[in-house]
Every structure is written in C-alpha cells, then in structure tokens.
Design a protein around this motif. Structure first.
Motif, short mmCIF file in Angstrom:
data_model
loop_
_atom_site.label_atom_id
_atom_site.label_comp_id
_atom_site.label_asym_id
_atom_site.label_seq_id
_atom_site.Cartn_x
_atom_site.Cartn_y
_atom_site.Cartn_z
N ASP A 95 45.33 -0.89 31.61
CA ASP A 95 43.92 -2.46 31.69
C ASP A 95 43.67 -2.92 30.36
O ASP A 95 43.95 -3.50 29.28
CB ASP A 95 43.38 -2.44 32.96
N GLU A 96 43.18 -2.00 30.18
CA GLU A 96 42.85 -1.56 28.55
C GLU A 96 43.55 -2.21 27.04
O GLU A 96 42.83 -2.81 26.49
CB GLU A 96 42.05 -0.55 28.28
N ALA A 97 44.49 -1.30 27.77
CA ALA A 97 45.54 -1.70 26.40
C ALA A 97 46.19 -2.98 26.19
O ALA A 97 46.01 -3.46 25.22
CB ALA A 97 47.22 -0.76 26.44
N LEU A 98 46.16 -3.44 27.39
CA LEU A 98 46.82 -5.16 27.40
C LEU A 98 45.17 -6.41 27.34
O LEU A 98 45.60 -6.98 26.56
CB LEU A 98 47.28 -5.71 28.80
N LEU A 116 46.14 8.50 38.63
CA LEU A 116 46.17 6.86 39.29
C LEU A 116 45.51 6.07 38.31
O LEU A 116 46.17 4.78 37.86
CB LEU A 116 46.63 7.02 40.35
N ARG A 117 44.73 6.47 38.27
CA ARG A 117 43.35 5.24 38.83
C ARG A 117 42.82 5.08 37.22
O ARG A 117 42.69 4.08 36.55
CB ARG A 117 42.04 5.75 38.79
N ILE A 118 42.97 6.66 35.99
CA ILE A 118 43.20 6.58 34.53
C ILE A 118 44.77 6.04 34.41
O ILE A 118 43.84 4.89 33.28
CB ILE A 118 42.91 7.84 34.12
N GLY A 119 45.23 6.36 35.05
CA GLY A 119 46.45 5.49 34.23
C GLY A 119 46.44 3.71 34.36
O GLY A 119 47.00 2.71 33.55
N ASP A 120 45.53 3.45 35.35
CA ASP A 120 45.54 1.79 35.94
C ASP A 120 44.61 1.55 34.55
O ASP A 120 45.27 0.32 34.08
CB ASP A 120 44.31 1.90 36.95
N TRP A 121 43.05 1.66 34.76
CA TRP A 121 42.46 1.92 33.04
C TRP A 121 43.25 1.83 31.95
O TRP A 121 42.87 0.84 31.47
CB TRP A 121 41.21 2.95 33.06
N GLU A 161 33.83 6.26 30.89
CA GLU A 161 34.14 7.40 29.19
C GLU A 161 35.21 7.34 28.61
O GLU A 161 34.81 7.81 27.89
CB GLU A 161 33.26 8.97 29.83
N PHE A 162 36.35 6.49 29.05
CA PHE A 162 37.27 6.70 28.32
C PHE A 162 37.74 5.71 27.48
O PHE A 162 36.99 4.66 27.58
CB PHE A 162 38.45 6.31 29.48
N ILE A 163 38.44 6.03 26.37
CA ILE A 163 38.41 5.07 25.63
C ILE A 163 39.53 5.12 25.00
O ILE A 163 40.66 6.67 24.89
CB ILE A 163 37.99 5.26 24.01
N LEU A 164 40.07 4.49 24.05
CA LEU A 164 42.19 4.53 23.92
C LEU A 164 41.83 4.80 22.26
O LEU A 164 41.19 3.80 21.66
CB LEU A 164 42.80 2.78 24.03
N ASN A 165 42.90 5.05 21.71
CA ASN A 165 42.78 5.46 19.86
C ASN A 165 44.19 4.66 20.08
O ASN A 165 45.52 4.84 20.82
CB ASN A 165 42.90 6.28 19.47
N PHE A 166 44.39 3.84 19.04
CA PHE A 166 45.87 3.44 18.00
C PHE A 166 46.74 3.71 17.00
O PHE A 166 45.75 3.68 16.18
CB PHE A 166 45.78 2.04 18.39
N GLN A 167 48.03 4.39 17.23
CA GLN A 167 48.78 4.58 16.86
C GLN A 167 49.31 3.10 15.91
O GLN A 167 50.57 2.98 16.68
CB GLN A 167 48.81 5.78 16.69
N ALA A 219 49.50 3.04 22.31
CA ALA A 219 48.13 3.65 22.88
C ALA A 219 47.40 5.07 23.67
O ALA A 219 48.67 5.74 24.14
CB ALA A 219 47.25 2.71 24.08
N LEU A 220 46.48 5.85 23.03
CA LEU A 220 46.74 7.71 23.28
C LEU A 220 45.19 7.64 23.92
O LEU A 220 43.87 7.09 22.93
CB LEU A 220 46.60 8.46 21.82
N VAL A 221 45.06 7.76 24.65
CA VAL A 221 43.87 8.15 25.64
C VAL A 221 42.82 9.65 24.98
O VAL A 221 43.51 10.21 24.99
CB VAL A 221 44.15 8.27 27.58
#
Ligand code: C2E
Ligand code: MG
Ligand code: MG
Ligand code: MG
Length: 278
Positions: free
Chosen positions: A96-99, A88-93, A39-45, A60-62
């Motif tokens: 991963d997603e930003a890269l 820790l798990r959210i941060g890993d995600w 359910e998490f998504i990234l926004n980009f500024q 990247a902003l979650v």
C-alpha cells in the motif's frame, strides 16, 4: 565434578532457551504494536538502466523505527513476523505504502513517467490466495497500472505451500503484475523455479557481483546468468554494485539494469526529493 558440570550445562541451556523464548515473545508483542502505531517506514533504492544510466525505478525496503532501539533492519524482524503470521499485515502495508509513494512521484513529474516500484514479498504472502485481489485493489486505489509494480520473491529453502504459491504467482502474472526472482543463484532450486514462474526479471545475487572483478568463476557465472535471463526473455538486474569497475564489467557483459551502493543507497522518500530536485 562431572555431575555438577553436567548440571551446570543443563541450567545454562535452559537459561539460554528461556531467554530466547522471552525475546521472541517480546518481539511479537512489539511487532503487533508497531503495526497499530505505524512504526514501519520504507526506504527506496534506485534501479538504473545499465546502458544510458536512466532511472528505471525504486526498490522499497522496509525498516522498523522501533522506539528506543532506532532503525531495525528487515533481517532482524521479518523472520519473527513470518513465524507469527504478522508478515501478512506488514506485507499489505508495504505494498500500500510503496504504491502510494509511486503515485505521489507520478504526480510530481520529477521522475521518468514509466517509473516502477519493486516490493519484496515473503513466501507466506504468496501462499495467501487473497494476495492477487489485494494487489488489484491497491493498484486501483492508487490509480496505477499492474505493470507499474514488480514483486520480488526469493527462492527460500522453506516454501510455505508450493501449490498455493504457484496459483498466486500465476494469478499475479495474469493480472499483469511484474514478477522478479530476487537473489538469484543462492537458492537451492533456482533453475526449478524458472520452469514455472512466469517472472519477467531476474536479479543476480550481490555475492556474485562482489566477486566479478576478482574471481574468474564469478565472471563466468554472471555472464551465464545474463545469457540465461535473455534466452528466457527476462530482464537481468545486478544488485549490490559497489564499485565503478563492477558497473563497467556488468555493462560489458550486457546486464540490463544495475542497483547498489555505488549508484545509490536506500533512503527515505524525503531524502530522494532533495537529490532529485531539478
Ligand atoms: P533484498 O531484497 O535482496 O535487498 C537488497 C539488500 O541489500 C537491502 O538490504 C539493501 O539495503 C542491500 N544493498 C543494496 N545495495 C547494496 C550494496 O551495494 N552493497 C551491499 N552490501 N548491500 C546492498 P536490507 O534493506 O537490509 O534488506 C534485506 C532483505 O530484507 C532484502 O533483501 C529482502 O529480502 C528483505 N526485505 C526488505 N524489505 C522487505 C519487505 O518489505 N518485505 C519482505 N518480506 N522482505 C523485505
Ligand atoms: Mg529485493
Ligand atoms: Mg536481492
Ligand atoms: Mg537479499
């Protein structure tokens, strides 16, 4: 009468306390599910070069797309994620997603070849010795170089574990990952961090930028922070640029990079594709 009032207050206090505890438990449960259900998504500024206006990278902003509640901003769930260890798990995600996104942009050739991505990390992630290995692994997975990634860290009043954090930060720098000090000037020991953090970038907190054109003291402080960054061979980024006047002022003071609503709001990657269509 006094007694009954006292009794009343106690029960109100208990009610308040238990509803807060309940709210927290509910939030923890929901966060656990959110990870599994993605359910998490990234926004980009966008972050621009202050002088030629070239696009330098994206931060990247979650956000949490919580069912039935809409888009939840990070300030409303990161603290709970930190106190439950889920960060820790959210941060890993997030890394991963930003890269993954950066690698997709690279392949699209839509953006400058040297585009970078900046990711915010919590002190709890930095206290985890596995972070260096994980970051290396994710960079390899997405065929990216360490210098394509910047990790933004804030000076938090509560530092998880100072010595372990220092070891992680040194490991990241040795691996070639860019380190950035976020919200500079608001933490309690900004200068102390500069003594040992091998950071290559310093982000001036937006509260200073907000006062830049109206408050002479803010101008002196911003100008001094830019000089400090340059004397330490660091890049200086101003965040929270909301007006043309602020932008002009920052350029005059020699700030290297700029970011803020005036230049571009954080948006999902899909929205960026539309804006940057050639
Ligand atoms: P930050 O890293 O300092 O990010 C800047 C915040 O200011 C963002 O809020 C951004 O949307 C907002 N902002 C950008 N330009 C402007 C402007 O011109 N004016 C104003 N008023 N605000 C502006 P957001 O996205 O709600 O994030 C808040 C904080 O949450 C971030 O502050 C960061 O500390 C944290 N955060 C965000 N994403 C993550 C993440 O993936 N992991 C961790 N650990 N923390 C995150
Ligand atoms: Mg940041
Ligand atoms: Mg910031
Ligand atoms: Mg901030």
């Amino acid at each position: 009468r006094a007694k009954s009032q006292g009794g009343n207050q106690a029960s109100l206090f208990e009610q308040g306390y238990s509803s807060r505890a309940l709210h927290f438990l509910e939030l923890e449960q929901a966060l656990r599910k959110a990870l599994d259900r993605e359910e998490f998504i990234l926004n980009f500024q966008p972050i621009y070069n202050a002088f030629d206006g070239a696009l330098h990278g994206f931060e990247a902003l979650v956000r949490w797309n919580r069912p039935g509640r809409g888009m939840v901003p990070p300030d409303e769930f990161i603290p709970a994620a930190e106190s439950t260890g889920l960060i820790l798990r959210i941060g890993d995600w997030v890394i991963d997603e930003a890269l993954r996104q950066l690698s997709e942009w690279r392949q699209s050739n839509r953006f400058p070849a040297k585009l970078t991505v900046s990711v915010n990390v919590s002190p709890f992630q930095l206290a985890n010795p596995n972070l260096v290995g994980l970051v290396r692994q994710l960079l390899t997975k997405h065929h990216l170089a360490p210098s394509d990634l910047l990790l933004e860290m804030t000076e938090t009043a509560f530092m998880a574990d100072e010595s372990r954090m220092q070891a992680t930060v040194k490991g990241l720098a040795a691996a070639g990952v860019g380190l950035s000090i976020d919200d500079f000037g608001t933490g309690y020991s900004s200068l102390a961090y500069l003594r040992y953090l091998p950071a290559k970038e310093l982000k001036i907190d937006r509260s200073f930028v907000a006062g830049l054109t109206t408050n002479a003291r803010d101008e002196v402080l911003v100008s001094a922070v830019i000089a400090l960054a340059h004397a330490l061979d660091m890049t200086c980024v101003a965040e929270g640029v909301e007006t043309a006047e602020q932008l002009e002022h920052l350029r005059r003071l020699g700030c290297d990079q700029v970011q803020g609503y005036f230049l571009g709001r954080p948006v999902p990657a899909s929205a960026l594709a539309e804006t940057w269509q050639e």
